[in-house]
Design an enzyme around this catalytic site. Structure first.
Site, PDB file in Angstrom:
ATOM      1  N   CYS A   2       0.780  -1.025  -0.032  1.00 18.47           N
ATOM      2  CA  CYS A   2       0.071   0.063   0.077  1.00 18.47           C
ATOM      3  C   CYS A   2       0.831   1.172   0.166  1.00 18.47           C
ATOM      4  CB  CYS A   2      -1.030   0.057   1.265  1.00 18.47           C
ATOM      5  SG  CYS A   2      -1.804  -1.592   1.486  1.00 18.47           S
ATOM      6  N   ARG A  27       1.525   1.412  -5.933  1.00 17.42           N
ATOM      7  CA  ARG A  27       1.778   0.371  -4.917  1.00 17.42           C
ATOM      8  C   ARG A  27       0.441  -0.206  -4.419  1.00 17.42           C
ATOM      9  NH1 ARG A  27       6.438   1.247  -1.949  1.00 17.42           N
ATOM     10  NH2 ARG A  27       5.533   0.335  -0.238  1.00 17.42           N
ATOM     11  N   TRP A  74      -3.685  -1.915  -1.298  1.00 22.62           N
ATOM     12  CA  TRP A  74      -3.684  -3.092  -1.941  1.00 22.62           C
ATOM     13  C   TRP A  74      -4.539  -3.962  -0.901  1.00 22.62           C
ATOM     14  CZ3 TRP A  74      -2.119  -8.024  -1.378  1.00 22.62           C
ATOM     15  CH2 TRP A  74      -2.459  -9.012  -2.404  1.00 22.62           C
ATOM     16  N   ASN A 100       0.496  -0.043   6.065  1.00 29.16           N
ATOM     17  CA  ASN A 100       0.773  -0.936   5.019  1.00 29.16           C
ATOM     18  C   ASN A 100       1.671  -2.251   5.718  1.00 29.16           C
ATOM     19  OD1 ASN A 100       1.862  -2.090   2.806  1.00 29.16           O
ATOM     20  ND2 ASN A 100       3.673  -0.650   2.498  1.00 29.16           N
ATOM     21  N   GLY A 101       1.008  -3.399   5.365  1.00 29.96           N
ATOM     22  CA  GLY A 101       1.606  -4.565   5.993  1.00 29.96           C
ATOM     23  C   GLY A 101       0.512  -5.529   6.393  1.00 29.96           C
ATOM     24  N   GLU A 489       9.393 -15.236 -18.776  1.00 28.35           N
ATOM     25  CA  GLU A 489       9.292 -13.809 -18.594  1.00 28.35           C
ATOM     26  C   GLU A 489       8.185 -13.359 -19.528  1.00 28.35           C
ATOM     27  OE1 GLU A 489       9.949 -11.722 -16.264  1.00 28.35           O
ATOM     28  OE2 GLU A 489       9.548  -9.784 -17.351  1.00 28.35           O
ATOM     29  N   LYS A 493       4.740 -11.515 -18.350  1.00 30.57           N
ATOM     30  CA  LYS A 493       4.095 -10.151 -18.763  1.00 30.57           C
ATOM     31  C   LYS A 493       2.633 -10.331 -19.368  1.00 30.57           C
ATOM     32  CE  LYS A 493       6.494  -8.162 -17.390  1.00 30.57           C
ATOM     33  NZ  LYS A 493       7.507  -8.764 -16.635  1.00 30.57           N
ATOM     34  N   GLU A 496       0.098 -10.807 -16.701  1.00 26.84           N
ATOM     35  CA  GLU A 496       0.008  -9.775 -15.675  1.00 26.84           C
ATOM     36  C   GLU A 496      -0.909  -8.731 -16.308  1.00 26.84           C
ATOM     37  OE1 GLU A 496       3.472  -8.188 -13.140  1.00 26.84           O
ATOM     38  OE2 GLU A 496       4.335  -8.873 -14.779  1.00 26.84           O
ATOM     39  N   HIS A 512       7.008 -33.652 -23.534  1.00 24.04           N
ATOM     40  CA  HIS A 512       6.810 -34.277 -22.121  1.00 24.04           C
ATOM     41  C   HIS A 512       5.439 -34.129 -21.624  1.00 24.04           C
ATOM     42  CE1 HIS A 512      10.831 -35.968 -22.508  1.00 24.04           C
ATOM     43  NE2 HIS A 512      10.927 -34.491 -22.914  1.00 24.04           N
ATOM     44  N   LYS A 611       2.784  -2.801  -7.564  1.00 24.06           N
ATOM     45  CA  LYS A 611       4.327  -2.748  -8.020  1.00 24.06           C
ATOM     46  C   LYS A 611       5.365  -3.661  -7.034  1.00 24.06           C
ATOM     47  CE  LYS A 611       7.570  -2.012 -10.715  1.00 24.06           C
ATOM     48  NZ  LYS A 611       7.646  -2.576 -11.838  1.00 24.06           N
TER      49      LYS A 611
HETATM   50  C1  AGP Z   1       6.922  -8.529 -12.797  1.00 28.68           C
HETATM   51  O1  AGP Z   1       6.212  -7.893 -13.846  1.00 28.68           O
HETATM   52  C2  AGP Z   1       5.937  -8.347 -11.452  1.00 28.68           C
HETATM   53  N1  AGP Z   1       5.800  -6.926 -11.304  1.00 28.68           N
HETATM   54  C3  AGP Z   1       6.736  -9.162 -10.121  1.00 28.68           C
HETATM   55  O2  AGP Z   1       6.827 -10.330 -10.752  1.00 28.68           O
HETATM   56  C4  AGP Z   1       7.885  -8.496  -9.711  1.00 28.68           C
HETATM   57  O3  AGP Z   1       8.847  -9.013 -10.651  1.00 28.68           O
HETATM   58  C5  AGP Z   1       8.149  -8.888  -8.439  1.00 28.68           C
HETATM   59  O4  AGP Z   1       7.217  -8.880  -7.528  1.00 28.68           O
HETATM   60  C6  AGP Z   1       9.677  -8.864  -7.903  1.00 28.68           C
HETATM   61  O5  AGP Z   1       9.462  -7.477  -7.714  1.00 28.68           O
HETATM   62  P1  AGP Z   1      11.099  -6.707  -7.255  1.00 28.68           P
HETATM   63  O6  AGP Z   1      11.937  -6.794  -8.470  1.00 28.68           O
HETATM   64  O7  AGP Z   1      10.485  -5.322  -6.947  1.00 28.68           O
HETATM   65  O8  AGP Z   1      11.550  -7.313  -5.923  1.00 28.68           O
END
Ligand code: AGP
Length: 616
Positions: A2, A27, A74, A100-101, A489, A493, A496, A512, A611
């Site tokens: 958050c 965030r 969040w 936040n937490g 990766e 993307k 996400e 497999h 994020k």
């Molecule tokens: C990747 O697109 C995501 N936003 C997420 O997987 C991110 O890479 C992961 O949470 C790690 O974040 P960080 O690199 O800030 O530790």
């Protein structure tokens, strides 16, 4: 994950809080709210949904106050509703708190408070914390309201299990805001006759560049004309004022429709920044002063562990190929959330790296602390300067990617891989790589930014491909060697930001089991540069085509074999195979971006995500 912003000073608080929240919206964006302390009243405004909803409410109410705390959420406990939005009040209604937490023992605490007659209006753990602070505030006979509030915070937090970054106000103490942190970041901004509190500097850097990064167990009492930091564990806290070098313009979208697209297009520049001042032609190697290790210590390294989450983990996977190929050092990659609970055998010649863009990911922080507990030297590959992870490692390498606001990591991935390449070059050159090898690698690295630009220039072609597949419900990503992590990766993307179910696999794994999924409605993206395993990839593509699966292929310019096989081909410039992830990932970023736009998804703030994952 958050965002918190607090202000106490000589100006109207609400515009400062709203602007700060807007910069922290990445965030978390499920709901937003603020509390304003003035003239013996504590006004709380909050709304489910984006910060814009809160801004409209503030414009209607037009609150007047020079002291306030605010929050963008969040959701961890409780749906994103007005009632669950922060700030939360205590039982008396005279105290407001944002958090936040995660309070892990909130149910036990809530039951205890209910037994004391407390009633709750939300499903959140945060409201329980507000009530607990208020409970100790009301219990105290301290006459000084500010002292009473800070001691109530201290007593309440001593009973909490979990993580917190909090800001608290009480109507009886209009001249203070109390903040505290454990596991969630909190930074104090120092002004003239005004002070700020925020989850990260981007929220306050427009007002001050002099900040104090609070450490775990720090509690701060902020006033207009000063502040006091103490340790919740007793005694004084270590207070260090830092000057922030953060360009606010860098954190703006500019002419781009989305932060993600801007950050994709920043990659030629961010790659140059990752390498700037770190390539030595004279020594034919990389120069990485942040490692804080002597040549002897570097030579003694016999095993390397990379750990991270999400995209950072995928970068570490590429790092494994790089380190084994260039330095011949046994290397393994661990998902940080798993590593922290495993009992990985290590010894004094094991070197651990934690990889994190934000430097606040709680699982990566936990992996760091577990490795240090085992006596390992832990280095960081971090983007966010002075973040918690950066401050707790024994050294490390900043990736210098600049602010990455889009929830989907893009430039941070390529900058992490670039730095891992420099690291592998450095280790290789103190072992068996020749001067010629080193110089050739430097030439290839310096040529990459322009090669990325040439791929970015194909965005219209990639957008047309994306339109063909905008309706699909699934997608496979396949690659070999160092492009297997790129397949992972690319799939991440796609998941996400376009919400299409996607998975990444080594190409040879198709037979497999995975090939059972292949059908006309399921496209496969093959990362197949013209390298030693190209023909193997071609065979896999043929197998998919034989089962009427559509194929999108990423391959090297001049390699036209796939024109007759694949449905769509995206070409990248040639480069050494071990460096190809820095190029092959770009089309996948653009493919995901264009597909998400085509599907009307919120590219920068995808549903359910944030994020930085600062809660477990
Ligand atoms: C990747 O697109 C995501 N936003 C997420 O997987 C991110 O890479 C992961 O949470 C790690 O974040 P960080 O690199 O800030 O530790």
């Amino acid at each position: 994950m958050c965002g918190i912003v607090g202000y106490i000073g000589k100006r109207q608080a609400s515009p400062i809080l709203l602007d700060g929240l807007r910069r922290l919206e990445y965030r978390g964006y499920d709901s937003a709210g603020m509390a304003l302390n003035s003239g013996g009243s504590l006004q709380i405004l909050r709304r489910a949904g984006r910060i814009e909803n809160l801004r409209q409410l503030v414009a209607e109410v037009q609150p007047l106050s020079d002291t306030g705390i605010s929050h963008t959420r969040w959701a961890t406990h409780g749906a994103p509703t007005d009632e669950n939005a922060h700030p939360h009040r205590d039982q008396s209604g005279n105290l407001a708190l944002v958090h936040n937490g995660v309070i892990e023992n909130y149910i036990t605490l809530r039951d205890g408070l209910k037994a004391e007659g407390h009633t709750f209006t939300s499903e959140t753990d945060t409201e329980v914390l507000a009530h607990l602070v208020g409970y100790y505030y009301d219990l105290s006979d301290e006459k000084d309201a500010a002292l009473r509030l800070s001691s109530a915070v201290q007593r309440a937090l001593s009973r909490v299990k979990g993580t917190y970054g909090i800001a608290v106000m009480h109507v009886d103490a209009p001249d203070v805001i109390v903040g505290a942190r454990l596991g969630s970041p909190l930074v104090v901004g120092l002004g003239e006759g005004e002070h700020f509190l925020a989850s990260d500097v981007s929220a306050i850097v427009a007002h001050t560049r002099d900040v104090i990064y609070l450490n775990d167990y720090d509690m701060v009492t902020l006033r207009r004309d000063g502040f006091e930091v103490k340790s919740l564990e007793g005694g004084s806290a270590q207070v260090q004022v830092s000057h922030v070098d953060f360009d606010v313009a860098e954190a703006e979208k500019g002419d781009f429709p989305h932060y993600m697209l801007k950050e994709i297009y920043e990659q030629p520049a961010s790659l140059r920044n990752a390498m700037r001042g770190r390539l030595s032609r004279e020594e034919a190697t990389a120069v990485l002063g942040g490692l804080q290790m002597t040549p002897r210590e570097l030579r003694d390294v016999e095993r390397i562990i990379f750990s991270g989450c999400g995209t950072a983990y995928h970068a570490g996977m590429v790092g494994e190929y790089l380190m084994e190929s260039l330095a011949r050092i046994p290397t393994e990659v661990e998902i940080a959330s798993e590593f922290r609970y495993r009992n990985v055998p290590t010894d004094k010649n094991t070197l651990q790296f934690v990889i994190s863009q934000s430097g606040e990911t709680i699982d990566t922080l936990a992996a760091l602390r577990e490795a240090k507990r085992k006596g390992l030297r832990v280095l960081g590959l971090v983007n966010n300067v002075a973040s918690t992870i950066a401050r707790e490692t024994d050294g490390g390498i900043y990736i210098h990617a600049g602010p990455e606001i889009g929830v989907a990591a893009t430039k941070s991935f390529t900058s992490q891989v670039a730095v891992l390449t420099l690291l592998s070059l450095l280790f290789g050159r103190i072992r068996h790589l020749s001067t010629t090898d080193g110089l050739e690698m430097i030439d290839e690295l310096e040529a990459l930014p322009d090669k990325i630009t040439s791929i970015l220039n194909q965005t219209d072609h990639i957008r047309e491909i994306a339109k063909k597949y905008a309706h699909v419900e699934g997608m496979l990503f396949l690659g070999r060697q160092a492009n297997y992590p790129v397949a992972m990766e690319g799939a991440l993307k796609m998941k996400e930001i376009s919400y299409i179910y996607a998975s990444g696999h080594p190409s040879a794994e198709l037979k497999h089991g995975i090939i059972a999924l292949v059908k006309p409605e399921l496209p496969s993206v093959f990362i197949a540069p013209d390298d030693a395993v190209f023909d193997k990839n071609v065979s896999n593509i043929e197998e998919v085509k034989a089962r009427k699966g559509p194929v999108i292929a990423v391959t090297t310019e001049g390699q036209t074999k796939l024109e007759r096989i694949a449905d769509d081909v995206i070409y990248i410039p040639s480069c050494p195979s071990i460096l190809s992830p820095l190029l092959t990932v770009i089309p996948l970023q653009l493919l995901a971006y264009h597909l998400a736009v085509e599907r009307g998804c919120d590219v920068d703030k995808p549903r359910n995500l944030a994020k930085s994952v600062t809660v477990e």
